[in-house]
Design an enzyme around this catalytic site. Sequence first.
Site, PDB file in Angstrom:
ATOM      1  N   VAL A  97      36.500  55.173  57.821  1.00 56.65           N
ATOM      2  CA  VAL A  97      35.360  55.271  56.984  1.00 56.65           C
ATOM      3  C   VAL A  97      34.713  55.831  57.382  1.00 56.65           C
ATOM      4  O   VAL A  97      33.966  55.194  58.751  1.00 56.65           O
ATOM      5  CB  VAL A  97      35.539  53.176  56.566  1.00 56.65           C
ATOM      6  CG1 VAL A  97      33.890  52.964  55.710  1.00 56.65           C
ATOM      7  CG2 VAL A  97      37.219  52.448  56.051  1.00 56.65           C
ATOM      8  N   PHE A 148      37.115  52.441  61.712  1.00 60.04           N
ATOM      9  CA  PHE A 148      35.386  52.246  61.491  1.00 60.04           C
ATOM     10  C   PHE A 148      34.773  52.911  61.912  1.00 60.04           C
ATOM     11  O   PHE A 148      34.557  53.483  62.894  1.00 60.04           O
ATOM     12  CB  PHE A 148      34.503  51.120  60.956  1.00 60.04           C
ATOM     13  CG  PHE A 148      35.661  50.170  60.249  1.00 60.04           C
ATOM     14  CD1 PHE A 148      35.088  49.765  58.960  1.00 60.04           C
ATOM     15  CD2 PHE A 148      36.801  49.369  60.364  1.00 60.04           C
ATOM     16  CE1 PHE A 148      35.869  48.885  58.280  1.00 60.04           C
ATOM     17  CE2 PHE A 148      37.590  48.133  59.329  1.00 60.04           C
ATOM     18  CZ  PHE A 148      37.070  48.753  57.909  1.00 60.04           C
ATOM     19  N   ASP A 149      33.580  53.777  61.664  1.00 60.33           N
ATOM     20  CA  ASP A 149      31.791  54.418  61.708  1.00 60.33           C
ATOM     21  C   ASP A 149      31.392  52.797  62.671  1.00 60.33           C
ATOM     22  O   ASP A 149      32.068  52.061  62.041  1.00 60.33           O
ATOM     23  CB  ASP A 149      31.587  55.765  61.266  1.00 60.33           C
ATOM     24  CG  ASP A 149      30.183  56.104  62.525  1.00 60.33           C
ATOM     25  OD1 ASP A 149      29.712  56.331  63.287  1.00 60.33           O
ATOM     26  OD2 ASP A 149      28.977  55.824  61.630  1.00 60.33           O
ATOM     27  N   LYS A 150      29.962  52.945  63.427  1.00 65.11           N
ATOM     28  CA  LYS A 150      29.637  51.849  63.050  1.00 65.11           C
ATOM     29  C   LYS A 150      28.771  52.526  62.683  1.00 65.11           C
ATOM     30  O   LYS A 150      28.493  51.848  61.348  1.00 65.11           O
ATOM     31  CB  LYS A 150      29.264  51.593  65.282  1.00 65.11           C
ATOM     32  CG  LYS A 150      28.675  50.407  64.872  1.00 65.11           C
ATOM     33  CD  LYS A 150      27.996  49.807  65.888  1.00 65.11           C
ATOM     34  CE  LYS A 150      27.054  51.498  67.120  1.00 65.11           C
ATOM     35  NZ  LYS A 150      25.699  50.888  66.015  1.00 65.11           N
ATOM     36  N   THR A 151      27.399  52.078  62.689  1.00 67.84           N
ATOM     37  CA  THR A 151      26.388  53.069  62.103  1.00 67.84           C
ATOM     38  C   THR A 151      26.022  53.361  60.276  1.00 67.84           C
ATOM     39  O   THR A 151      26.578  54.475  60.532  1.00 67.84           O
ATOM     40  CB  THR A 151      24.912  53.731  63.017  1.00 67.84           C
ATOM     41  OG1 THR A 151      25.070  53.966  63.931  1.00 67.84           O
ATOM     42  CG2 THR A 151      23.780  53.601  61.475  1.00 67.84           C
TER      43      THR A 151
END
Length: 634
Positions: free
Chosen positions: A505, A305-308
Amino acid sequence: MNKLKNSHIAGVTGLMLLIAFGLHWAGLAQWKDYVLIASSLFAGYFIAIKAFKALRMKAFSIELLVTIAVIGALIIGEYVESAVVTFLFIFGAYLESRTLEKTRSSLRNLIDQTPTEATVIRPEGHVKVPVEEVIKGDRVLIRSGEKVAVDGAIVSGRALIVEAAITGESVPVSKSMGDRVFSGTIIDNGYIEVTADRVGNDTTFAKIIEMVEEAQESKTTTQKFLDRFANIYTPTIVVLSILVYVFSRNVELALTFLVIACPGALVISAPVSMVAGIGNGARNGVLVKGGEIMEKLSKVDLVIFDKTGTLTKGKPEVTEVKSWGMEENTLLRLVAEAERLSEHHLGQTIVAEARKRELALSEEPQDVAIIKGGGMVATVAGRHLAIGNRKLMADQGVSIAEQVDAYAIQREKAGNTAVLIAVDKQLAGVISIADQIKPEAKSAIQQLRHAGVKQAIMLTGDNRHTAQLVGDELGLDAVHAELLPQDKVKWVNELRSQGYRVAMVGDGINDAPALATADVGLAMGVGGTDISMEAADIVLMSDRLDQFAHAYSLSKATVRNMQQNTILAVGTVILLLAGVLLGKIFLASGMLVHELSVLLVTLNAVRLIRYRARGKYGNETRRPTSHSTSSQTA
């Protein structure tokens, strides 16, 4: 033979069969035979036409086997068999086409929702025009009950908008001035005026229809294998049926063998499942770009996962402005002037804060340069600004005093992104920005684990303190922070080299390389950029992670369904052939069982249309914690 023809042909053939049986009961056997021959020739003509067309394309179709069998049955005087076989084949094709329609219902529903007209505000007044005539920059008016015909931003009014066609969510969303709207959505209540920035085939809705059409026509690895298999299998069956006649001297047995061995159910077993699965995804706001992607997703065991904008809402707010050597609002105004040209969500957050404080923004920034993985530099009112992270400060030759660094770390540990600002090569302040974890993120990750994901990790450009806070809150297996776009690609390659099937993602431009490198890339459709959506294999149209959980479970259910269909098809053929060779199955009864197997395979696939993953859109009862967005790289 289309559906209409199939229904008419089956109806006429069925009526002729009833007449023939009536003549038989009346003792008019000779007339019965004439009617049966006529019935066989009538239906057989349409079957033979289709077989001939396939032969011209160098394909050995099921229709060819049936045509040979019907001709043979007529030659040996088995008129009942020939008539019943043609009727069952035509009627089975009709039922199959009707059932297959259900698997394509999602695409048809999407097309039905395509807007056809728009009300455009012109100098001469409100003009209703076809959607094709709306041009970029037009001001479009939409009232209650009308469809939005363009993508654009609201410039006047407020409305509740149903975005189910785009996001899969049926609950209306309130939107007002400045919010974006999409073609294909419906005004539930209200009135808005929109400036069109995407029209015609460039709208999000048009692209959705295009992607779903392409996805439903694409083939999986299994489908490609079955197509090749059918082209070899069909002529092989013709040869084997000849051998059956040679050894048995029984024409009826050979003809029965020929028809019963038709791979009809086997040929459609994979595509019908895949079309139904992709249609389910489209209806639930998940665009899967092809059957092969669905197969790959079902095998994923590690998710990155990316965060923002992915794990967090991507709608950050400024929590504190700290300055050294100048007044706080003066620093904020200078930074906001520079960030007006930035598309990064952090930059827009700073601009929004300046406007909230009613600071006048009138200076035109000069020499603007966006530094990927760092931030940006610009000149405002003759002063050189560097805005971003520690790496950018180091690259710009800006030293960070110990107390400033301590302050930034303290803010990061509290869940903020600390944006450092240097003015004329001197550190002048820190702007703290915070975001919230998406409320469904934790439950979605739990659903993914339950469905078969072994590891869930985060790759982000944000600082390690904030990233770790988010990772701990969501129970991620690993967190890797302060990464550049190329670092994310290295991590994806490293994890793939360890044997994992990796899904990535993300939503930003900097995520596009990693999305393209992963086995399966998923992009956010609303918050995501065009580049990330193009690079991704799957698009989540409402930016909800529980859509991903649903897509993952759906992919596994679709592959299972495909396997069930294949086993059912192969098993039916084996049992029928055994029955033929043992003298228990005859031409008409075998054809009936064969058509039933085709119908069962299709009906089994139709179950996918209403498939729902357990826990889909489950509510996370725990209150989301406020955490940071990324620095300029997340």
